[in-house]
Write an enzyme that holds these catalytic residues in place. Structure first.
Site, PDB file in Angstrom:
ATOM      1  N   LYS A  52     -14.469  10.190 -12.628  1.00 27.49           N
ATOM      2  CA  LYS A  52     -15.656   9.794 -12.132  1.00 27.49           C
ATOM      3  C   LYS A  52     -15.757   9.959 -10.387  1.00 27.49           C
ATOM      4  O   LYS A  52     -16.820  10.287 -10.064  1.00 27.49           O
ATOM      5  CB  LYS A  52     -15.841   8.121 -12.168  1.00 27.49           C
ATOM      6  N   GLN A  96     -13.557  -0.970 -14.182  1.00 33.79           N
ATOM      7  CA  GLN A  96     -12.860   0.104 -15.529  1.00 33.79           C
ATOM      8  C   GLN A  96     -12.127  -0.981 -16.338  1.00 33.79           C
ATOM      9  O   GLN A  96     -11.495  -2.006 -16.214  1.00 33.79           O
ATOM     10  CB  GLN A  96     -11.687   0.714 -14.981  1.00 33.79           C
ATOM     11  N   ASP A 119     -22.742   0.151 -15.905  1.00 28.05           N
ATOM     12  CA  ASP A 119     -22.350   0.172 -17.199  1.00 28.05           C
ATOM     13  C   ASP A 119     -23.072  -0.360 -18.281  1.00 28.05           C
ATOM     14  O   ASP A 119     -22.952  -0.213 -19.585  1.00 28.05           O
ATOM     15  CB  ASP A 119     -21.026  -0.632 -17.385  1.00 28.05           C
TER      16      ASP A 119
HETATM   17  N1  GUN Z   1     -13.228   1.807 -20.453  1.00 25.23           N
HETATM   18  C1  GUN Z   1     -13.554   2.759 -21.443  1.00 25.23           C
HETATM   19  N2  GUN Z   1     -14.818   3.039 -21.497  1.00 25.23           N
HETATM   20  C2  GUN Z   1     -15.456   2.599 -20.385  1.00 25.23           C
HETATM   21  C3  GUN Z   1     -16.579   2.392 -19.838  1.00 25.23           C
HETATM   22  O1  GUN Z   1     -17.705   3.066 -20.323  1.00 25.23           O
HETATM   23  N3  GUN Z   1     -16.865   1.683 -18.888  1.00 25.23           N
HETATM   24  C4  GUN Z   1     -15.811   0.944 -18.256  1.00 25.23           C
HETATM   25  N4  GUN Z   1     -16.220   0.102 -17.318  1.00 25.23           N
HETATM   26  N5  GUN Z   1     -14.796   0.863 -18.707  1.00 25.23           N
HETATM   27  C5  GUN Z   1     -14.201   1.852 -19.808  1.00 25.23           C
END
Ligand code: GUN
Length: 295
Positions: A52, A96, A119
């Protein structure tokens, strides 16, 4: 078998987003900004956060990384989110997942401002998604829809089986596919589903988001199905420098002699997820810029 190439789509979206970002900045706005909170040092989560981070740099987005220790108190995490919610220099917030077991995930997610919830996991965003209203679409689900659109794969009237019912992928994707406009007939399976093949054999599109390597093979599908592999499994492999290899939930080899369209791992949905996050961050920045004018 034909592969659905996530990289081509990602690069195309990336170029467009770069242009949109430059013209947004030229109009006097500051660059979009994303705050990412990581609790603990799970290697897979660290690797996602790094990707990211890199994509933010490719787009000249501002990124703020918060790496918090595993035993942080929930109250402290909530206090950080409160600060970021009020911080005018932050457009977007991502926590996350998964979080350590002593932290209530739902409390944390729902503390994020709906305007910064890139998200799309808050009650507000998911409620709007269920109602078919404009919202932040959860990144993996958005990436999968963009992939289907890029390859002109229709969903209207089609039978789609989603394996996995997580709040992150399976549930929002199933709802988006059944909503007006997508118009699919959706079956959602989970780890308790008996005789999985019953639900995959006649499906036109199968999305596998179960986190189980080799869960789906060609004996379980039609010969011309579309297979979307969401799995990212770390398989121990001493022959690799890192000591592991990444494998999806689909036994890709078994599809080689079929007419199926298959999204590969790596190089498929994972790339789409990260670029979707960047698109959502840009959307959050635009929302912020408009509310600045109105205030
Ligand atoms: N962990 C695995 N996939 C994701 C996601 O798309 N967003 C977040 N915040 N955590 C994750």
């Amino acid at each position: 078998m034909k592969l659905l190439d996530g990289k081509i789509i990602r690069d195309e979206i990336l170029e467009k987003l770069k242009e949109n970002t430059q013209s947004f900045i030229k109009k006097g706005n500051r660059a979009p900004s994303l705050a990412v909170i990581l609790v603990g040092d799970d290697p897979a989560s660290l690797s996602y956060v790094n990707s990211k981070h890199k994509m933010c740099e490719a787009l000249s987005f501002v990124h703020f990384d918060y790496k918090l220790c595993e035993d942080i108190a929930e109250e402290e995490l909530l206090a950080l989110i409160d600060r970021l919610n009020c911080d005018e220099s932050v457009d977007a917030i991502l926590v996350q997942l998964p979080l350590p077991s002593h932290i209530n995930e739902s409390n944390v997610i729902n503390r994020i401002s709906k305007k910064k919830d890139v998200d799309g996991f808050t009650e507000n965003n998911l409620g709007r998604l269920v109602q078919g209203l404009d919202c932040f679409i959860p990144c993996t689900a958005k990436g999968i829809l963009d992939m289907l659109d890029y390859y002109d794969i229709p969903t209207r009237g089609k039978s789609i089986t989603v394996i996995g019912r997580s709040n992150i992928v399976g549930k929002p994707l199933a709802i988006l596919l059944m909503n007006k406009g997508r118009d699919a007939t959706v079956t959602v399976c989970n780890s308790h589903t008996e005789n999985l093949k019953r639900f995959t054999k006649d499906a036109d599109i199968i999305v596998v988001a179960a986190g189980k390597a080799d869960l789906l093979n060609s004996s379980m599908t039609k010969d011309d199905a579309v297979i979307i592999d969401v799995g990212i499994n770390r398989i121990k492999d001493e022959s690799r420098k890192k000591g592991y290899r990444i494998q999806g939930d689909v036994d890709e080899k078994s599809f080689e002699s079929t007419s199926c369209l298959v999204s590969p791992v790596p190089g498929g949905v994972g790339l789409m997820t990260v670029i979707s996050l960047m698109e959502n961050t840009f959307k959050a920045a635009v929302i912020r810029s408009k509310s600045e004018i109105h205030n």
